[in-house]
Write an enzyme that holds these catalytic residues in place. Structure first.
Site, mmCIF file in Angstrom:
data_model
loop_
_atom_site.group_PDB
_atom_site.id
_atom_site.type_symbol
_atom_site.label_atom_id
_atom_site.label_comp_id
_atom_site.label_asym_id
_atom_site.label_seq_id
_atom_site.Cartn_x
_atom_site.Cartn_y
_atom_site.Cartn_z
ATOM 1 N N ASP A 11 33.855 25.195 -21.630
ATOM 2 C CA ASP A 11 33.797 26.568 -22.123
ATOM 3 C C ASP A 11 33.234 26.564 -23.542
ATOM 4 O O ASP A 11 33.894 26.150 -24.481
ATOM 5 C CB ASP A 11 35.199 27.188 -22.107
ATOM 6 C CG ASP A 11 35.179 28.654 -22.508
ATOM 7 O OD1 ASP A 11 34.666 29.464 -21.715
ATOM 8 O OD2 ASP A 11 35.651 28.979 -23.617
ATOM 9 N N TYR A 16 30.882 29.067 -31.668
ATOM 10 C CA TYR A 16 31.626 27.856 -31.988
ATOM 11 C C TYR A 16 30.809 26.852 -32.802
ATOM 12 O O TYR A 16 31.375 25.977 -33.449
ATOM 13 C CB TYR A 16 32.124 27.172 -30.708
ATOM 14 C CG TYR A 16 32.979 28.026 -29.814
ATOM 15 C CD1 TYR A 16 33.613 29.169 -30.300
ATOM 16 C CD2 TYR A 16 33.150 27.711 -28.470
ATOM 17 C CE1 TYR A 16 34.390 29.965 -29.473
ATOM 18 C CE2 TYR A 16 33.933 28.502 -27.638
ATOM 19 C CZ TYR A 16 34.543 29.625 -28.150
ATOM 20 O OH TYR A 16 35.309 30.411 -27.321
ATOM 21 N N LYS A 45 28.371 32.034 -24.236
ATOM 22 C CA LYS A 45 28.733 33.419 -24.574
ATOM 23 C C LYS A 45 27.686 34.064 -25.469
ATOM 24 O O LYS A 45 27.168 33.431 -26.396
ATOM 25 C CB LYS A 45 30.096 33.448 -25.261
ATOM 26 C CG LYS A 45 31.229 32.856 -24.422
ATOM 27 C CD LYS A 45 32.563 32.961 -25.146
ATOM 28 C CE LYS A 45 33.680 32.311 -24.351
ATOM 29 N NZ LYS A 45 33.604 30.840 -24.352
ATOM 30 N N HIS A 78 30.581 37.901 -25.247
ATOM 31 C CA HIS A 78 31.743 37.350 -25.953
ATOM 32 C C HIS A 78 32.777 38.420 -26.283
ATOM 33 O O HIS A 78 33.986 38.171 -26.227
ATOM 34 C CB HIS A 78 31.284 36.658 -27.235
ATOM 35 C CG HIS A 78 32.228 35.629 -27.735
ATOM 36 N ND1 HIS A 78 31.832 34.464 -28.350
ATOM 37 C CD2 HIS A 78 33.586 35.563 -27.711
ATOM 38 C CE1 HIS A 78 32.882 33.742 -28.673
ATOM 39 N NE2 HIS A 78 33.955 34.388 -28.309
#
Length: 271
Positions: A11, A16, A45, A78
């Site tokens: 994921d 990130y 995302k 997201h």
């Protein structure tokens, strides 16, 4: 390490900042024969600054380039909130307030549909959406693909029953993150938040089944019909989090854990 202990769902997200590192790890494990690309399921995302329809494919292609992948298995919005397009991930004004942007989510979704048709992603979905926002997509004129999933915060203190039941009724997979609570940075989470894994009811049930509180917390969410995303940097805990398929929580334990729901969100920006 996650791939070595048999994790297959990765994921990820542009936010990130780990796509280059994830790519390196995936390529190494594919090259040494540990796993095949088709055995891995990568989720990416669409970040909040890329909601404008003309930016959606560019954002996806940027992530694919960083990941050195030809396609993503799943690409999700997201968050329904949108921020000003640009190079800043969190654009703020002179007062330090976020600069929001407004794009019709249906137009963003249509751009995602085009990415799927182009073969850049196999499935598309959403994250942190409430029922009203999901219905807005489902009621879109000319809808070609409905969201395959909705990824949201879900745990014993926030079991999301109503939203879960709605998604099930629409054939939308419910994916839960922060299933063990959250201890993110002070910027995101109040450090006085309740320690989910120290809950005495959870601890008693875990002791009865000779399992850890984390394993019971994961098992509870699984038995609700939720796909679990569990985060850990510890190899032993990674292994431990997979050992949840050799036992079942009886109805009385499920009810006891259900009673712990307090609609508590560790992440205040989630719906």
């Amino acid at each position: 390490m996650a791939i070595e202990v048999s994790y297959q769902h990765i994921d990820g997200a542009y936010l990130y900042g780990t796509e280059v590192y994830v790519s390196r790890a995936m390529r190494e494990k594919i090259a040494d024969g540990t796993v095949r690309r088709e055995d891995l399921f990568y989720t990416g995302k669409l970040w909040a600054t890329f909601h404008a329809p003309d930016l959606v494919r560019l954002a996806l292609e940027k992530s694919l380039k960083s990941l050195q992948l030809e396609y993503m298995d799943l690409f999700i919005i997201h968050s329904p909130e949108q921020l000003k397009p640009g190079d800043d991930i969190f654009p703020v004004d002179e007062n330090g307030q976020y600069i929001f942007h407004q794009t019709d989510l249906r137009d963003t979704w249509e751009a995602l549909e085009k990415c799927k048709d182009a073969g850049l992603v196999k499935s598309i979905g959403v994250s942190n959406f409430n029922r009203r926002q999901i219905e807005y997509i489902l009621n879109k004129p000319g809808l070609k693909y409905k969201p395959v999933c909705n990824q949201v915060e879900c745990h014993i203190y926030l079991n999301q029953r109503k939203l879960l039941d709605f998604c099930k009724s629409q054939g939308i997979v419910f994916v839960g993150y922060s299933v063990l609570g959250s201890s993110w940075t002070k910027h995101w989470v109040d450090q006085n938040s309740p320690a989910l894994l120290e809950d005495p009811v959870l601890a008693d049930i875990a002791k009865k089944h000779n399992k850890t509180p984390a394993q019971v917390a994961i098992r509870y969410v699984l038995q609700l019909g939720v796909v679990v995303v569990a985060k850990s940097f510890n190899p032993e805990r990674m292994k431990e989090n997979l050992q949840v398929f050799d036992f079942t929580l009886p109805s009385q334990d499920m009810k006891a854990l259900e009673a712990l729901n307090r609609n508590y969100r560790y992440l205040p920006f989630t719906r």
